[in-house]
Structure formats: structure tokens, C-alpha cells
Design an enzyme around this catalytic site. Structure first.
Site, PDB file in Angstrom:
ATOM      1  N   CYS A  77     -25.461  18.021 -34.422  1.00 45.61           N
ATOM      2  CA  CYS A  77     -25.170  18.361 -33.031  1.00 45.61           C
ATOM      3  C   CYS A  77     -23.794  17.799 -32.690  1.00 45.61           C
ATOM      4  O   CYS A  77     -23.581  16.584 -32.784  1.00 45.61           O
ATOM      5  CB  CYS A  77     -26.240  17.730 -32.143  1.00 45.61           C
ATOM      6  N   CYS A 199     -20.423  24.235 -31.597  1.00 41.52           N
ATOM      7  CA  CYS A 199     -21.798  23.870 -31.227  1.00 41.52           C
ATOM      8  C   CYS A 199     -22.710  24.521 -32.254  1.00 41.52           C
ATOM      9  O   CYS A 199     -22.547  25.713 -32.555  1.00 41.52           O
ATOM     10  CB  CYS A 199     -22.103  24.375 -29.816  1.00 41.52           C
TER      11      CYS A 199
HETATM   12  N1  DGL Z   1     -26.310  22.062 -30.695  1.00 41.69           N
HETATM   13  C1  DGL Z   1     -25.612  21.099 -29.958  1.00 41.69           C
HETATM   14  C2  DGL Z   1     -24.156  21.001 -30.314  1.00 41.69           C
HETATM   15  O1  DGL Z   1     -23.819  21.238 -31.458  1.00 41.69           O
HETATM   16  C3  DGL Z   1     -25.928  20.902 -28.507  1.00 41.69           C
HETATM   17  C4  DGL Z   1     -26.251  22.059 -27.662  1.00 41.69           C
HETATM   18  C5  DGL Z   1     -26.853  21.582 -26.338  1.00 41.69           C
HETATM   19  O2  DGL Z   1     -27.908  20.987 -26.390  1.00 41.69           O
HETATM   20  O3  DGL Z   1     -26.211  21.784 -25.307  1.00 41.69           O
HETATM   21  O4  DGL Z   1     -23.343  20.645 -29.521  1.00 41.69           O
END
Ligand code: DGL
Length: 290
Positions: A77, A199
Site C-alpha cells: 500500500c 496506488c
Molecule cells: N491501496 C492503497 C495504496 O496503494 C490505498 C488505497 C486506499 O485505501 O485509499 O495507496
């Protein structure tokens, strides 16, 4: 006493986005065991305060070390990496803690027009870590930076819908409005010719993004380089699994809806539903405090 090398690798995300990284990890490290946590009860992270995301990251790291005795942690993430990777590394100095960041460097190597688009969460783009990354690339390209609030959430919601490829759904609509706001994509002067997906959720909007940006605009994500880096770290610390007889399917845990995780695991990883379980003891934060 188990050999540490035979312990699993923990992987986590706010929700299902990190499955894009898990897929790359499973391909790169087929003899490793993985335990994935989707903190879906507290997703999305992208529009929350850094302190909240940091607290969640450390709570999940604690959960995975205490209950699953992981030998390494992959923070799949970008938002959590930006908020808490330094703290996590300080808390677990002997465990490899691998983070993820938007692929600005590969984008600079690829762009011909010198104009690179970057889409990510508000939290990632507002972080000191991203500011430092951008600063390190100063003068090497023009970066067109676009936060996409709501997009990770829409992707999270779309997973149980039978057909997300239409142009009327929220995922497509959000991709469209955000890409339009960035300016023209293409290979002519002044056009954006490379798009960084900052993301891990956005990988699962590739169909819409490709249609909107154009089929020949590279979409850069970071799952594969992170997987290769993880392999190198395991080797350097003698932590690579010796159990080479057969690959073990991962265990996927969520504190949100089990059916959503099962749909995502089936759709994106081809994994049967029985590998998904509720993460006992991993609570939702009370009243979603910030
Ligand atoms: N998948 C996550 C990222 O790479 C976060 C997305 C979220 O929860 O807003 O930033």
C-alpha cells in the site's frame, strides 16, 4: 522450533488493492507462503490522516508477527508506506519490511515527451515521503500529479459487481474525470506519454485507464519490482524458504466482507474461496477516528 525461513511472508493493504502486489510476489517467489491482510473495515486509507494510517499499519504488523509469526512484511500500500514505513522498520529492526512507492524513476527512464502523469491517493501525494521522491527527480521530467479521492473505494466496491467494464460505473467515471483533469495523453509535444499508478488498487482499473489514456500509454505499477526486491532481501538475510517441494496457496484474511475478498481473490488471482477467512481479532477502529 520452526526454522525462520519456513515462516510465511506477511502482506497487507487497506483492502484488496494489495492483491496486485501479492500476485507478483507469488509469481516471483513460488515457494514462499504468504498471509495477506485486507484491512477493509478501515478502508480506504487514502483520505485519512497520516496518524490513522500509521496506527493501522503498526496494528497489522503486530497482528501478523504475533499470530502468524511472519519472517518479512510487505506493505502493499503506497499510502501506508508513506505514512509508516520508517516507524515499522524501527519497531522491527531484524525483520525485512518492504514498502512500495510510485514508480517515478522507471517513468523518467521511459518518457519521450518528458511529461509523466502520476495518480495516487491524497495521502500518498501529500506525504513528506512523496515530496522527497519528487525532489530527487527534480528536473528530470514534468510530473502531472493527480490525487484521485474515492477511486480506491470505488474499486473496492466494484469487486462484487458482475461487470465492471462498462463506462457508466463509478470506477470508469472517476478514472475519466481524473485523467481529463490532467491534460492530453499521447506522444506529441507537451502530452503525457507515461502514467504512474501510485496506488495498488488502481492496477484493478487497468481496463478503464488504458481505454481512457490510450492503448499505447504505459501504465507503471510496482508489484514486480517489489517482488524482486523482496526476493533479494530474503536471500541477503538467509530467509528464503527451503521447502521447494510444492507451492503453498496463500491465506487471505479480511476484517471486512468475506464475500468481497473471495470475489477479488477469484477474479484477480484465480484463488478458490476457501483460502479467504475472517481475520479474528483484527478490529475496526472505533468510530473511524482520524
Ligand atoms: N491501496 C492503497 C495504496 O496503494 C490505498 C488505497 C486506499 O485505501 O485509499 O495507496
Amino acid at each position: 522450533m520452526h526454522d525462520l525461513a519456513d515462516q510465511p511472508i506477511g502482506v497487507f493493504d487497506s483492502g484488496i488493492g494489495g492483491l496486485s502486489v501479492l500476485k507478483a510476489l507469488m509469481a516471483e517467489l513460488p515457494h514462499e507462503r504468504f498471509v495477506y491482510v485486507a484491512d477493509s473495515a478501515n478502508a480506504p486509507y487514502g483520505e485519512r490522516a497520516g496518524a490513522f494510517v500509521s496506527r493501522r499499519t503498526l496494528a497489522i504488523a503486530d497482528y501478523l508477527t504475533q499470530r502468524h509469526h511472519i519472517k518479512a512484511l510487505v506493505v502493499a500500500c503506497n499510502t501506508a508506506t508513506a505514512a509508516a514505513i520508517h516507524e515499522a522498520r524501527q519497531l522491527y529492526p531484524r525483520m525485512p519490511v518492504i514498502g512500495i512507492e510510485p514508480a517515478l524513476k522507471p517513468a523518467v527512464a521511459l518518457t519521450r515527451t518528458g511529461r509523466v502523469g502520476v495518480i495516487a491517493t491524497t495521502g500518498t501525494l501529500a506525504s513528506a515521503k512523496f515530496a522527497a521522491l519528487l525532489e530527487s527527480m527534480h528536473g528530470q521530467a514534468d510530473f502531472v500529479i493527480q490525487p484521485c479521492p474515492g477511486l480506491a473505494h470505488a474499486i473496492e466496491q466494484s469487486v462484487e459487481l458482475p461487470n465492471e467494464s462498462g463506462t457508466s460505473g463509478p470506477v470508469y467515471q472517476l478514472c475519466q474525470s481524473n485523467l481529463q483533469a490532467m491534460g492530453p495523453f499521447g506522444h506529441g509535444p507537451g502530452q503525457i506519454d507515461t502514467l504512474v499508478l501510485g496506488c495498488t488498487h488502481y492496477v484493478f482499473a487497468t481496463t478503464a485507464l488504458r481505454e481512457l489514456a490510450g492503448p499505447d500509454i504505459p501504465l507503471l505499477s510496482t508489484g514486480e519490482p517489489v517482488a524482486r526486491h523482496t526476493g533479494r532481501l530474503l536471500d541477503s538475510q538467509g530467509l528464503r524458504s527451503e521447502s521447494r517441494l510444492h507451492a503453498t496457496l496463500p491465506l487471505l484474511l479480511t476484517n471486512g466482507a468475506l464475500s468481497a475478498l473471495q470475489s477479488a481473490a477469484d477474479r484477480w488471482l484465480g484463488l478458490p474461496a476457501q483460502h479467504c477467512q475472517i481475520a479474528d481479532g483484527l478490529a475496526q477502529e472505533t468510530a473511524h477516528k482520524r
